[in-house]
Design an enzyme around this catalytic site. Sequence first.
Site, PDB file in Angstrom:
ATOM      1  N   LYS A  13      80.123  53.094  -6.977  1.00  0.00           N
ATOM      2  CA  LYS A  13      80.176  54.563  -6.894  1.00  0.00           C
ATOM      3  C   LYS A  13      80.001  55.051  -5.464  1.00  0.00           C
ATOM      4  O   LYS A  13      80.775  55.877  -4.987  1.00  0.00           O
ATOM      5  CB  LYS A  13      79.026  55.203  -7.696  1.00  0.00           C
ATOM      6  CG  LYS A  13      79.139  55.124  -9.168  1.00  0.00           C
ATOM      7  CD  LYS A  13      77.993  55.885  -9.829  1.00  0.00           C
ATOM      8  CE  LYS A  13      76.745  55.144 -10.041  1.00  0.00           C
ATOM      9  NZ  LYS A  13      75.665  54.917  -9.317  1.00  0.00           N
ATOM     10  N   ARG A  82      73.389  61.195 -16.168  1.00  0.00           N
ATOM     11  CA  ARG A  82      73.074  59.825 -16.567  1.00  0.00           C
ATOM     12  C   ARG A  82      72.398  59.746 -17.920  1.00  0.00           C
ATOM     13  O   ARG A  82      72.102  58.648 -18.393  1.00  0.00           O
ATOM     14  CB  ARG A  82      72.152  59.186 -15.526  1.00  0.00           C
ATOM     15  CG  ARG A  82      72.921  58.454 -14.465  1.00  0.00           C
ATOM     16  CD  ARG A  82      71.954  57.874 -13.449  1.00  0.00           C
ATOM     17  NE  ARG A  82      72.606  56.821 -12.708  1.00  0.00           N
ATOM     18  CZ  ARG A  82      72.361  56.552 -11.433  1.00  0.00           C
ATOM     19  NH1 ARG A  82      71.489  57.252 -10.756  1.00  0.00           N
ATOM     20  NH2 ARG A  82      72.968  55.577 -10.824  1.00  0.00           N
ATOM     21  N   ARG A 121      73.473  43.676  -1.616  1.00  0.00           N
ATOM     22  CA  ARG A 121      73.791  44.999  -1.049  1.00  0.00           C
ATOM     23  C   ARG A 121      72.920  45.378   0.148  1.00  0.00           C
ATOM     24  O   ARG A 121      71.711  45.193   0.142  1.00  0.00           O
ATOM     25  CB  ARG A 121      73.641  46.069  -2.136  1.00  0.00           C
ATOM     26  CG  ARG A 121      73.911  47.479  -1.614  1.00  0.00           C
ATOM     27  CD  ARG A 121      74.293  48.427  -2.681  1.00  0.00           C
ATOM     28  NE  ARG A 121      73.225  48.775  -3.604  1.00  0.00           N
ATOM     29  CZ  ARG A 121      73.386  49.570  -4.647  1.00  0.00           C
ATOM     30  NH1 ARG A 121      74.578  50.068  -4.911  1.00  0.00           N
ATOM     31  NH2 ARG A 121      72.364  49.839  -5.439  1.00  0.00           N
ATOM     32  N   ARG A 156      67.821  48.249  -0.171  1.00  0.00           N
ATOM     33  CA  ARG A 156      67.062  49.240  -0.927  1.00  0.00           C
ATOM     34  C   ARG A 156      65.937  48.558  -1.691  1.00  0.00           C
ATOM     35  O   ARG A 156      66.100  47.459  -2.195  1.00  0.00           O
ATOM     36  CB  ARG A 156      67.999  49.970  -1.902  1.00  0.00           C
ATOM     37  CG  ARG A 156      68.808  51.039  -1.231  1.00  0.00           C
ATOM     38  CD  ARG A 156      69.932  51.569  -2.085  1.00  0.00           C
ATOM     39  NE  ARG A 156      69.592  51.783  -3.482  1.00  0.00           N
ATOM     40  CZ  ARG A 156      70.418  52.339  -4.367  1.00  0.00           C
ATOM     41  NH1 ARG A 156      71.630  52.730  -3.983  1.00  0.00           N
ATOM     42  NH2 ARG A 156      70.066  52.497  -5.616  1.00  0.00           N
ATOM     43  N   ARG A 167      67.518  48.809 -14.927  1.00  0.00           N
ATOM     44  CA  ARG A 167      68.514  49.867 -14.730  1.00  0.00           C
ATOM     45  C   ARG A 167      69.749  49.615 -15.606  1.00  0.00           C
ATOM     46  O   ARG A 167      70.341  50.552 -16.121  1.00  0.00           O
ATOM     47  CB  ARG A 167      68.918  49.951 -13.253  1.00  0.00           C
ATOM     48  CG  ARG A 167      67.781  50.480 -12.389  1.00  0.00           C
ATOM     49  CD  ARG A 167      68.121  50.405 -10.921  1.00  0.00           C
ATOM     50  NE  ARG A 167      69.154  51.337 -10.560  1.00  0.00           N
ATOM     51  CZ  ARG A 167      69.941  51.214  -9.495  1.00  0.00           C
ATOM     52  NH1 ARG A 167      69.797  50.195  -8.696  1.00  0.00           N
ATOM     53  NH2 ARG A 167      70.843  52.112  -9.227  1.00  0.00           N
TER      54      ARG A 167
HETATM   55  P1  AMP Z   1      71.611  55.379  -7.348  1.00  0.00           P
HETATM   56  O1  AMP Z   1      71.523  55.586  -5.875  1.00  0.00           O
HETATM   57  O2  AMP Z   1      72.678  56.220  -7.987  1.00  0.00           O
HETATM   58  O3  AMP Z   1      71.736  53.928  -7.721  1.00  0.00           O
HETATM   59  O4  AMP Z   1      70.226  55.901  -7.973  1.00  0.00           O
HETATM   60  C1  AMP Z   1      68.998  55.362  -7.551  1.00  0.00           C
HETATM   61  C2  AMP Z   1      67.853  55.825  -8.431  1.00  0.00           C
HETATM   62  O5  AMP Z   1      67.761  57.267  -8.362  1.00  0.00           O
HETATM   63  C3  AMP Z   1      67.989  55.535  -9.922  1.00  0.00           C
HETATM   64  O6  AMP Z   1      67.599  54.214 -10.252  1.00  0.00           O
HETATM   65  C4  AMP Z   1      67.005  56.581 -10.488  1.00  0.00           C
HETATM   66  O7  AMP Z   1      65.664  56.188 -10.238  1.00  0.00           O
HETATM   67  C5  AMP Z   1      67.306  57.794  -9.613  1.00  0.00           C
HETATM   68  N1  AMP Z   1      68.401  58.606 -10.157  1.00  0.00           N
HETATM   69  C6  AMP Z   1      69.694  58.651  -9.679  1.00  0.00           C
HETATM   70  N2  AMP Z   1      70.453  59.467 -10.424  1.00  0.00           N
HETATM   71  C7  AMP Z   1      69.639  59.948 -11.394  1.00  0.00           C
HETATM   72  C8  AMP Z   1      69.828  60.834 -12.495  1.00  0.00           C
HETATM   73  N3  AMP Z   1      71.032  61.394 -12.750  1.00  0.00           N
HETATM   74  N4  AMP Z   1      68.763  61.098 -13.296  1.00  0.00           N
HETATM   75  C9  AMP Z   1      67.549  60.556 -13.056  1.00  0.00           C
HETATM   76  N5  AMP Z   1      67.292  59.707 -12.049  1.00  0.00           N
HETATM   77  C10 AMP Z   1      68.319  59.404 -11.219  1.00  0.00           C
END
Ligand code: AMP
Length: 215
Positions: A13, A82, A121, A156, A167
């Site tokens: 993404k 999500r 990553r 990260r 996740r």
């Molecule tokens: P990402 O960078 O998209 O992989 O998101 C990293 C982390 O941010 C996720 O594992 C969640 O802890 C939090 N997060 C991202 N998007 C959401 C969402 N839509 N709702 C709740 N937590 C989120």
Amino acid sequence: MNITFISAPAAGKGLLSSMLNEKYGFPHVSIGDLLRSVDDEKVKKQLENGEFVDNGLIAKLLKERLSRSDCKEGFILDGFPRNMTQISIYEEVCEKANDKKNVIIVLDISREIGEKRILGRRVCLNCGNVYNDLFPSSKSKVPGVCDHCGHELIQRTDDNLETYEHRYDTYLKETKPVIDYFEAHGNVYHVDGSVTAEEAFQNIEKIIGGYNDKH
Ligand code: AMP
């Protein structure tokens, strides 16, 4: 046009959003990045453990970000909605942010390929570019340094096996139903996320081009 990416972790993404941003100029709105900039211990812990952050905070961050002038012609939304409760925030905040068409792209990826991507990553916190040490074609030219802006690359804190498993399970339980919901509304396109970023990008461009032709 507003493009929303929904997928399992590590489907690409972030990278594909950056590529679309570079070519078409739409701002890349990553919920994960917005949350990573929040200075709050509870939020930091939730991110580290791969737990969902409170919907109220997300709605506030999104509302603020999408009301900026650079989102008027369209935006790329990465990582939202999500779970089923976030659909109403999406319909209230994202669909109403401008008068552009909304297209949802689901990037499909297997659990196994996602795992390899997560463990290799490396990201640039300065410009958002993403690399992968475990895939020769996605490595940075100089290890640990961003090709694009020269800043240091980091791993990260949530990119570890335990958090990934959590996740991915959360994705199956909470996010799959969101995809099913949008599929019933007809504006969802599936793209294979396990091919190279260039191939996935070309497939997305076909969808965007086709969508523009029809609307
Ligand atoms: P990402 O960078 O998209 O992989 O998101 C990293 C982390 O941010 C996720 O594992 C969640 O802890 C939090 N997060 C991202 N998007 C959401 C969402 N839509 N709702 C709740 N937590 C989120």
